[in-house]
Design a protein around this motif. Structure first.
Motif, mmCIF file in Angstrom:
data_model
loop_
_atom_site.group_PDB
_atom_site.id
_atom_site.type_symbol
_atom_site.label_atom_id
_atom_site.label_comp_id
_atom_site.label_asym_id
_atom_site.label_seq_id
_atom_site.Cartn_x
_atom_site.Cartn_y
_atom_site.Cartn_z
ATOM 1 N N ASP A 58 11.695 5.273 4.227
ATOM 2 C CA ASP A 58 12.305 4.659 5.412
ATOM 3 C C ASP A 58 11.351 3.682 6.095
ATOM 4 O OD1 ASP A 58 14.589 6.080 4.968
ATOM 5 O OD2 ASP A 58 14.195 7.605 6.497
ATOM 6 N N VAL A 59 10.068 4.030 6.110
ATOM 7 C CA VAL A 59 9.097 3.121 6.729
ATOM 8 C C VAL A 59 9.030 1.818 5.939
ATOM 9 C CG1 VAL A 59 6.694 2.785 7.421
ATOM 10 C CG2 VAL A 59 7.727 5.044 7.650
ATOM 11 N N TYR A 90 -0.311 8.932 -5.169
ATOM 12 C CA TYR A 90 -0.851 10.124 -4.523
ATOM 13 C C TYR A 90 0.062 10.825 -3.522
ATOM 14 C CZ TYR A 90 -5.214 8.628 -6.643
ATOM 15 O OH TYR A 90 -6.182 8.281 -7.546
ATOM 16 N N ALA A 91 1.102 10.149 -3.053
ATOM 17 C CA ALA A 91 1.894 10.714 -1.953
ATOM 18 C C ALA A 91 2.502 12.064 -2.323
ATOM 19 C CB ALA A 91 3.003 9.738 -1.563
ATOM 20 N N PRO A 92 2.350 13.057 -1.447
ATOM 21 C CA PRO A 92 2.994 14.342 -1.708
ATOM 22 C C PRO A 92 4.511 14.223 -1.533
ATOM 23 C CG PRO A 92 1.983 14.368 0.460
ATOM 24 C CD PRO A 92 1.600 13.060 -0.176
ATOM 25 N N LYS A 93 5.181 15.056 -2.285
ATOM 26 C CA LYS A 93 6.651 15.069 -2.360
ATOM 27 C C LYS A 93 7.383 15.030 -1.018
ATOM 28 C CE LYS A 93 9.333 18.764 -3.536
ATOM 29 N NZ LYS A 93 9.614 20.033 -4.208
ATOM 30 N N ASN A 94 6.941 15.913 -0.114
ATOM 31 C CA ASN A 94 7.702 16.047 1.128
ATOM 32 C C ASN A 94 7.647 14.838 2.058
ATOM 33 O OD1 ASN A 94 8.186 18.554 0.112
ATOM 34 N ND2 ASN A 94 7.021 19.689 1.651
ATOM 35 N N GLY A 95 6.698 13.942 1.801
ATOM 36 C CA GLY A 95 6.599 12.773 2.672
ATOM 37 C C GLY A 95 7.367 11.571 2.168
ATOM 38 N N TRP A 105 2.212 1.649 -3.486
ATOM 39 C CA TRP A 105 1.149 2.168 -4.368
ATOM 40 C C TRP A 105 0.971 3.668 -4.137
ATOM 41 C CZ3 TRP A 105 -3.461 4.502 -2.809
ATOM 42 C CH2 TRP A 105 -4.394 4.749 -3.836
ATOM 43 N N ASP A 106 0.916 4.034 -2.870
ATOM 44 C CA ASP A 106 0.694 5.439 -2.523
ATOM 45 C C ASP A 106 1.833 6.323 -3.037
ATOM 46 O OD1 ASP A 106 -0.966 7.342 -0.864
ATOM 47 O OD2 ASP A 106 0.962 7.614 0.118
ATOM 48 N N GLY A 113 10.503 10.057 4.298
ATOM 49 C CA GLY A 113 10.055 9.341 5.502
ATOM 50 C C GLY A 113 9.378 8.032 5.145
ATOM 51 N N ARG A 114 8.508 8.096 4.134
ATOM 52 C CA ARG A 114 7.764 6.908 3.741
ATOM 53 C C ARG A 114 8.710 5.813 3.269
ATOM 54 N NH1 ARG A 114 2.924 7.736 2.300
ATOM 55 N NH2 ARG A 114 3.267 9.012 4.132
ATOM 56 N N LEU A 155 0.842 -1.203 0.000
ATOM 57 C CA LEU A 155 0.000 0.000 0.000
ATOM 58 C C LEU A 155 0.878 1.254 0.000
ATOM 59 C CD1 LEU A 155 -2.830 1.276 0.038
ATOM 60 C CD2 LEU A 155 -2.611 1.402 2.530
ATOM 61 N N MET A 156 1.959 1.213 0.780
ATOM 62 C CA MET A 156 2.858 2.376 0.808
ATOM 63 C C MET A 156 3.507 2.587 -0.556
ATOM 64 S SD MET A 156 4.456 2.432 4.682
ATOM 65 C CE MET A 156 4.821 0.698 4.878
#
Lengths: 500, 500
Positions: free
Chosen positions: A47-48, A36-41, A31-32, A44-45, A28-29
């Motif tokens: 790394d998760v 859709y995920a915004p640039k600034n995240g 895919w996101d 961090g994502r 899911l991460m």
């Protein structure tokens, strides 16, 4: 189900379920990040994702896992558990044979190498990428030695993507196919028929492309209660769980083919994942059995359904109802010819149905030689261009449209490319068998795709990883890998279009 | 940062980072379930959330965590680590005091109870829900005893949502506010001015509402490179990481107020999370400090910015440029009055700025009495209706528009409701202080929201959980919780609108 499991079996199934659940979160991460995920995240994502991936890796290589394998392998009556254990053992061995320090270095190099490749491609600068590619080759050779192999070192890598397929198999099949395809290409190039793809590149608003794509996905039997269609840069299909298998696509308003054929292709992948037996949910078997079989499903829908004359005869009116004014005067025959134009080009992912396999041959021959120490990384650009000229008759002007075009090697994915060509051959071979059960052309002509989907589910989808790729192929078609069907299909198709 | 950490400090910070990372994966799955996830994947996804939540819970209550608390509490020079340890200790104590079997039963009951509540609400059947609510009350009373408290058992529950605020504080403040608001309500109801909200309910296409909402979010300083706006059924804001804080909204084409004020409200929550100091990223302090302070931020933007005359004077033209034809003849004065109509109604989440707090008083008084064994669950529907009649002058016809309307109690969230009213008071108190630093009305009139956002970031946002709610309030305003500002604000505002 599960009622009759003993305590160890139950613990093992819970353990692999937990691994699958981490996998679902990771997917899911991913895919996101790609939709859709915004640039600034993003940082961090990522790394998760790394943290959760490490967790899955730890579970796959833990002493607990080793214990389950020892306790259950050959000692369970449950076929799903037995096959799951085999999958886990394969993973376990693969990882436990690599010293953990070395694996860590490799993972870290991988990310770096992919980033450098991206930059090198943009700058058309092979030299900046070369040292990374050299290291990726070195690591993969070393890993292959750790894993062990019979006959050819490259077999150890092939096994990661297409278990059961070996260099012997490929070397028997690929050169013959290559010869047939290059012959066919020459005949096409001599033909007086000249499809006109410029008919297809009128402005086509995204919303209308989307509406048509959704309609086709729906007709294919893609279940929207268990999936969705989103936009992305590099389209993909992804299974989050069996009730959530998503398709992504890209809209080019100047060329509807990107979205329409792309969506159908990814829809074929998605149908596979949507129709795996629910009994396999959250086990290591809940997924397509190999890259090649997966590709056979996407290519079946793309080439054996959506690029056929029968398909367009049936759907041309629907297409025109979504298409803008400029398409309304295009005659069906011209349209059909144009979407099936054969023309050697530099970029694999833009290649037509015929020349695509030739692109794969170039890569297969080069990567096998690299891994076998027959050639060196520094000589790749020249060798690439030579082979392109030899097989496709065109020579890349630079490395951007040559050796730098694909991401695969930068991430260490050696042994992956053959799956694409195998997918073509499997698809053709399945198609040939399907014709014995169904009048495929008539079924397509009627738009009765449910019959096709059912056949594929019954013969292929449902098994997930319960069967190995060649077991599926041979079980369904009653013969070994046989490239004749692909060559025959292409010859028949293009003879009709190019009238030779 | 982190250069001077000793080994234990570093291990602890990695440990809490990993917990935050699991939290991020859980949040993304929750966002996805509430926005895009297809129906058939929901069950599997919910189980994945449960598995990851359990993992976080295990980490929060592990012996390893206990070890960090013992080793570092009071023994670190790093303020972030010290405060992080305090947060972790609070969590640790909260959970470790509850016998694990009991907690497991509770979690399982919670899910069941929420599902039954949903059904009961739909069927307007309090009796089917009653036994579950009784159990939720019992569990919460027992947990409160495990946790311990001073003076009033309800304080133990309040502490979960608004640490530092006690029954003594609320009982000093709430009745006075209630009295002032009911007085004000009577004056409004006697007024000859009658705003006409029917002016606002013309058809307003979703796309145009969205465009206006995006424009306002943008002007508020919401960073779209670190967030996005999506559609959902029950709007919320959610922080995935500091670079990815998302807002959701709902479009009612017959009433633009739902989306516009809703988006601004959630945008206020999001601005809080977007502007927490990056130093706190992936620590237990990276989040709003309490429900009440969080609500103060959303309400500040909703009530003290977007429902003001200055705001609409500045934005009415922009609004009309997005609004359909039917709005074009609405005079500014009528528009402003209509969006500020005061009218007692049954449903809390649809209440106006004045009566909202009265809804909260009803709930606070009832839940405090429940937890303190002064009333019984079976008597709730009558008591609810009595209080509604007493404070708002209207009596629910049934439990659907009465005691069954809110999800909170069904999930065991007792002590949560006061945060909403506190949020109103905090916001008014912050507003009063802000006016000493800025000409707030002029700033709003100019649409210069960056000054407001900066003030809120400097005084509130940046601290995350480094400061407790009352520490923030008193630090910023130099006084204790003082409800006068809210009452004064409302009196001044409505005197002008209703001319009394």
């Amino acid at each position: 189900m599960g009622e009759q499991w003993n305590r160890t079996e139950e613990q093992f199934m819970n353990y692999v379920k937990e691994m699958s659940q981490y996998g679902e979160a990771i997917s899911l991460m991913a895919w996101d990040l790609r939709t859709y995920a915004p640039k600034n995240g993003v940082e961090g994502r990522s790394d998760v994702i790394a943290t959760l991936s490490q967790k899955v890796h730890q579970m796959a290589t833990s002493d607990e896992m080793k214990g389950y394998i020892e306790a259950l392998k050959g000692h369970t009556k449950d076929e799903i558990i037995q096959k799951s254990i085999e999958e886990c053992e394969k993973e376990y061995n693969k990882h436990s044979k690599i010293p953990s320090d070395e694996y860590k270095e490799y993972v870290s190099l991988q990310a770096k190498s992919e980033a450098i490749w991206e930059e090198a491609k943009e700058k058309n600068d092979f030299d900046m990428y070369r040292p990374y590619l050299e290291k990726m080759v070195e690591y993969n050779k070393r890993f292959a030695e750790y894993w062990g192999y019979e006959k050819h070192i490259y077999n150890a890598l092939l096994d990661n993507f297409e278990p059961g397929v070996t260099v012997d198999v490929l070397d028997e099949v690929f050169p013959a196919v290559r010869k047939s395809l290059t012959d066919l290409l020459q005949q096409i190039q001599k033909s007086d028929v000249h499809p006109d793809p410029s008919l297809l590149t009128g402005h086509f608003p995204k919303e209308q492309q989307e509406a048509f794509s959704l309609e086709i996905l729906n007709r294919m039997g893609y279940n929207f209660e268990g999936g969705r269609l989103d936009e992305t840069v590099h389209p993909f299909a992804i299974d989050l769980n069996q009730g959530d298998v998503r398709v992504t696509t890209k809209y080019d308003e100047k060329d509807f083919r990107t979205a329409v054929f792309g969506t159908i292709h990814e829809g074929g992948h998605a149908l596979y994942e949507q129709n795996i037996s629910p009994k396999l949910a959250y086990t290591p078997l809940a997924g397509g059995t190999s890259m090649g079989i997966h590709e056979s499903q996407s290519l079946f829908w793309e080439n054996f359904v959506s690029r056929t004359e029968a398909f367009w005869k049936n759907h041309y009116e629907l297409f025109l109802s979504h298409a803008p004014e400029s398409f309304q005067h295009v005659k069906f025959e011209d349209f059909y010819r144009a979407v099936n134009e054969v023309k050697p080009s530099f970029i694999r992912i833009e290649a037509d149905e015929l020349t695509y396999c030739l692109h794969i041959m170039v890569r297969y021959e080069l990567e096998k030689a690299l891994i076998n120490d027959e050639i060196e990384v520094k000589d790749l650009p020249e060798l690439w261009n030579d082979k392109m000229e030899e097989y496709l008759g065109i020579r890349p002007k630079n490395d951007q449209e040559g050796v730098l075009q694909d991401v695969h090697w930068s991430g260490g994915a050696f042994g992956y490319f053959p799956s694409y060509a195998l997918g073509y051959m499997y698809a053709a071979q399945f198609h040939n068998t399907m014709k014995k059960d169904l009048d495929v052309e008539e079924v397509i002509g009627k738009g009765d795709f449910e019959q096709i989907r059912k056949w594929l589910t019954e013969n292929i989808h449902q098994y997930g990883k319960m069967k190995k790729p060649l077991e599926i192929l041979e079980g369904v078609t009653n013969e070994k890998l046989n490239p004749t069907y692909l060559v025959d299909h292409l010859r028949e198709k293009y003879q009709k279009i190019y009238q030779f």
